[in-house]
Design a protein around this motif. Structure first.
Motif, PDB file in Angstrom:
ATOM      1  N   LEU A 285       0.830  -1.204   0.000  1.00  0.00           N
ATOM      2  CA  LEU A 285       0.000   0.000   0.000  1.00  0.00           C
ATOM      3  C   LEU A 285       0.865   1.254   0.000  1.00  0.00           C
ATOM      4  N   ALA A 286       1.976   1.218   0.701  1.00  0.00           N
ATOM      5  CA  ALA A 286       2.873   2.374   0.731  1.00  0.00           C
ATOM      6  C   ALA A 286       3.351   2.723  -0.674  1.00  0.00           C
ATOM      7  N   GLU A 287       3.576   1.705  -1.485  1.00  0.00           N
ATOM      8  CA  GLU A 287       3.994   1.919  -2.869  1.00  0.00           C
ATOM      9  C   GLU A 287       2.887   2.612  -3.664  1.00  0.00           C
ATOM     10  N   PHE A 288       1.656   2.187  -3.448  1.00  0.00           N
ATOM     11  CA  PHE A 288       0.535   2.810  -4.164  1.00  0.00           C
ATOM     12  C   PHE A 288       0.297   4.235  -3.684  1.00  0.00           C
ATOM     13  N   ARG A 289       0.644   4.530  -2.443  1.00  0.00           N
ATOM     14  CA  ARG A 289       0.519   5.897  -1.924  1.00  0.00           C
ATOM     15  C   ARG A 289       1.357   6.883  -2.733  1.00  0.00           C
ATOM     16  N   THR A 290       2.422   6.407  -3.361  1.00  0.00           N
ATOM     17  CA  THR A 290       3.301   7.312  -4.112  1.00  0.00           C
ATOM     18  C   THR A 290       2.683   7.765  -5.431  1.00  0.00           C
ATOM     19  N   VAL A 291       1.667   7.038  -5.916  1.00  0.00           N
ATOM     20  CA  VAL A 291       1.084   7.375  -7.219  1.00  0.00           C
ATOM     21  C   VAL A 291      -0.421   7.629  -7.153  1.00  0.00           C
ATOM     22  N   PHE A 292      -1.059   7.293  -6.019  1.00  0.00           N
ATOM     23  CA  PHE A 292      -2.503   7.474  -5.896  1.00  0.00           C
ATOM     24  C   PHE A 292      -2.784   8.322  -4.664  1.00  0.00           C
ATOM     25  N   ASN A 293      -3.399   9.485  -4.878  1.00  0.00           N
ATOM     26  CA  ASN A 293      -3.596  10.457  -3.811  1.00  0.00           C
ATOM     27  C   ASN A 293      -4.940  10.340  -3.108  1.00  0.00           C
ATOM     28  N   GLY A 294      -5.876   9.581  -3.671  1.00  0.00           N
ATOM     29  CA  GLY A 294      -7.199   9.476  -3.079  1.00  0.00           C
ATOM     30  C   GLY A 294      -7.252   8.441  -1.976  1.00  0.00           C
ATOM     31  N   PRO A 295      -8.444   8.190  -1.441  1.00  0.00           N
ATOM     32  CA  PRO A 295      -8.593   7.173  -0.398  1.00  0.00           C
ATOM     33  C   PRO A 295      -8.122   5.802  -0.890  1.00  0.00           C
ATOM     34  N   LEU A 296      -7.377   5.118  -0.033  1.00  0.00           N
ATOM     35  CA  LEU A 296      -6.807   3.818  -0.365  1.00  0.00           C
ATOM     36  C   LEU A 296      -7.355   2.778   0.606  1.00  0.00           C
ATOM     37  N   MET A 297      -7.824   1.657   0.057  1.00  0.00           N
ATOM     38  CA  MET A 297      -8.400   0.579   0.853  1.00  0.00           C
ATOM     39  C   MET A 297      -7.538  -0.664   0.720  1.00  0.00           C
ATOM     40  N   THR A 310      -1.963  -0.210  10.061  1.00  0.00           N
ATOM     41  CA  THR A 310      -1.857   0.233   8.669  1.00  0.00           C
ATOM     42  C   THR A 310      -2.476   1.609   8.478  1.00  0.00           C
ATOM     43  N   ILE A 311      -3.600   1.844   9.112  1.00  0.00           N
ATOM     44  CA  ILE A 311      -4.231   3.164   9.021  1.00  0.00           C
ATOM     45  C   ILE A 311      -3.432   4.192   9.825  1.00  0.00           C
ATOM     46  N   LYS A 312      -2.965   3.788  10.995  1.00  0.00           N
ATOM     47  CA  LYS A 312      -2.223   4.700  11.869  1.00  0.00           C
ATOM     48  C   LYS A 312      -0.989   5.263  11.169  1.00  0.00           C
ATOM     49  N   VAL A 313      -0.243   4.424  10.466  1.00  0.00           N
ATOM     50  CA  VAL A 313       0.987   4.898   9.820  1.00  0.00           C
ATOM     51  C   VAL A 313       0.717   5.589   8.495  1.00  0.00           C
ATOM     52  N   GLY A 314      -0.552   5.584   8.053  1.00  0.00           N
ATOM     53  CA  GLY A 314      -0.918   6.338   6.860  1.00  0.00           C
ATOM     54  C   GLY A 314      -0.859   5.580   5.556  1.00  0.00           C
ATOM     55  N   ASN A 315      -0.701   4.249   5.609  1.00  0.00           N
ATOM     56  CA  ASN A 315      -0.633   3.489   4.369  1.00  0.00           C
ATOM     57  C   ASN A 315      -1.993   3.205   3.757  1.00  0.00           C
ATOM     58  N   ALA A 316      -3.050   3.293   4.550  1.00  0.00           N
ATOM     59  CA  ALA A 316      -4.418   3.103   4.050  1.00  0.00           C
ATOM     60  C   ALA A 316      -5.358   3.993   4.830  1.00  0.00           C
ATOM     61  N   ASP A 317      -6.498   4.279   4.220  1.00  0.00           N
ATOM     62  CA  ASP A 317      -7.563   5.023   4.898  1.00  0.00           C
ATOM     63  C   ASP A 317      -8.657   4.096   5.388  1.00  0.00           C
ATOM     64  N   LEU A 318      -8.797   2.957   4.692  1.00  0.00           N
ATOM     65  CA  LEU A 318      -9.884   2.020   4.955  1.00  0.00           C
ATOM     66  C   LEU A 318      -9.336   0.606   4.817  1.00  0.00           C
ATOM     67  N   ILE A 319      -9.902  -0.336   5.591  1.00  0.00           N
ATOM     68  CA  ILE A 319      -9.500  -1.733   5.476  1.00  0.00           C
ATOM     69  C   ILE A 319     -10.749  -2.583   5.287  1.00  0.00           C
ATOM     70  N   ALA A 320     -10.737  -3.417   4.246  1.00  0.00           N
ATOM     71  CA  ALA A 320     -11.860  -4.309   3.962  1.00  0.00           C
ATOM     72  C   ALA A 320     -11.606  -5.670   4.597  1.00  0.00           C
TER      73      ALA A 320
END
Length: 370
Positions: A285-297, A310-320
């Motif tokens: 997810l951290a890798e996708f954070r570098t290219v995708f600025n919107g909410p990440l699940m 994962t949410i605490k460190v900022g790698n995702a906004d939502l977890i399914a």
């Protein structure tokens, strides 16, 4: 035992113009309870109602057309009767003040001729057979077949099927839609070089392999605004015989292109619990954070603790969460109160067509037994 604090996972989140009461998302889960006509029913409405303490529910995948079907008794969204059937589900969930997105699905080569009109071959980006043991079909377990490669002129018809499905989803009351671009189904078959050997405008280059998904997105944007549209991808997965040598380049490109739309979220099956192709280091997810600025699940194999971190460190906004929601209709309440989870459901009950293993899981007692 003291309550495990999950202040991030259990906090609210602004998703477009929707306010999610928490970041625990119910993942799309095919459960095969829609009958042979693929019409959602009262039992399915009860199933979703039971789980509506989730911040957002993503429906089980719904086939956009008869051609798109590839799972016994999974629901569709290509007829008026199916649309009306879904309405009782959205109403049940909305009564609990929970938003719900519909996942739109075309199985592609993961289907079988017995699902198809006039027993035609399933279709795919290219005529490459899925290397798997068997597929469950209306006539029992069958070997996978070599699919028919779609003709270039056929593809706009499938794009239109996605648009019409989105229209029906909106009519049925869904707050948005998620495009199923993961797990080796038709869109994934176009995205990945392993399954896309085309030489027309939908093949060879990254730009061309992405074109099918792009056209689907732009068609659905005539129905829903971008903040009600999401996409699911699975860069690490082997499900349905996937995994391409250029997976990292492919999925970073896809995410970068999706970033331009201001989508509701990007749903990444990042976990490895259900198989990894081992063609390099897994994508994170951290890798996708570098290219995708919107909410990440994030999705696949998360626990309460790993989701919180994962949410605490900022790698995702939502977890399914998928499997935990099967046997724990009150999963959010259990997370909130540190209640133990029910034993996992037995796989034989996942797709039994009956209420057992579906709507008969107990919620945790609201008062502790001394």
């Amino acid at each position: 035992m003291d309550t495990i604090a999950s202040p991030n996972l259990l906090s609210s989140f602004q998703l477009g113009d929707l306010i999610l009461k928490n970041r625990v998302i119910m993942a799309p889960l095919t459960r095969a309870r829609a009958g042979e006509e693929r019409i959602p029913n009262a039992m399915m409405a009860e199933y979703y109602r039971q789980r509506s303490s989730a911040g957002l529910i993503i429906s089980e995948a719904a086939s956009i057309s008869e051609q798109g079907c590839g799972w016994v008794q999974s629901p569709g969204i290509y007829s008026e009767e199916q649309t009306q059937g879904w309405t009782q589900i959205t109403e049940a969930v909305h009564d609990k003040k929970t938003p719900i997105f519909m996942q739109l699905w075309h199985c592609g080569r993961a289907s079988h001729s017995s699902f198809q009109e006039n027993n035609q071959l399933p279709v795919s980006a290219s005529a490459i057979k899925l290397n798997g043991d068997y597929v469950h079909t209306p006539i029992g377990k069958q070997q996978y077949e070599t699919p028919r490669a779609l003709e270039t002129q056929e593809i706009p018809r499938i794009v239109e099927d996605y648009r019409l499905a989105a229209e029906r989803a909106k009519k049925a009351g869904f707050d948005g839609v998620e495009i199923h671009g993961a797990n080796g189904y038709l869109i994934d078959q176009f995205l990945q070089s392993k399954t896309n050997h085309r030489t027309d405008k939908y093949g060879e280059s990254l730009e061309n392999r992405y074109r099918f998904l792009q056209e689907i997105i732009e068609a659905i944007l005539t129905v829903y605004p971008a903040n009600k549209l999401a996409v699911r991808i699975s860069p690490n997965g082997i499900y349905n015989d996937m995994g391409s040598p250029d997976y990292r380049e492919t999925f970073l490109y896809v995410a970068q292109q999706l970033n331009s739309y201001n989508l509701a979220y990007l749903h990444v099956v990042d976990g490895l619990e259900f198989g990894f192709h081992e063609l390099g280091e897994p994508m994170t997810l951290a890798e996708f954070r570098t290219v995708f600025n919107g909410p990440l699940m994030g999705n696949c194999g998360y626990t309460q603790e790993s989701a919180e971190e994962t949410i605490k460190v900022g790698n995702a906004d939502l977890i399914a969460f998928g499997r935990p929601f099967i046997s724990n209709p009150d999963l959010v309440e259990r997370f909130t109160n540190n209640w133990p989870l029910n034993p996992p459901a037995q796989m034989k009950d996942w797709y039994s067509f009956e209420k057992e293993g579906y709507i008969d899981f107990p919620t945790y007692p609201q008062t502790k037994v001394s």
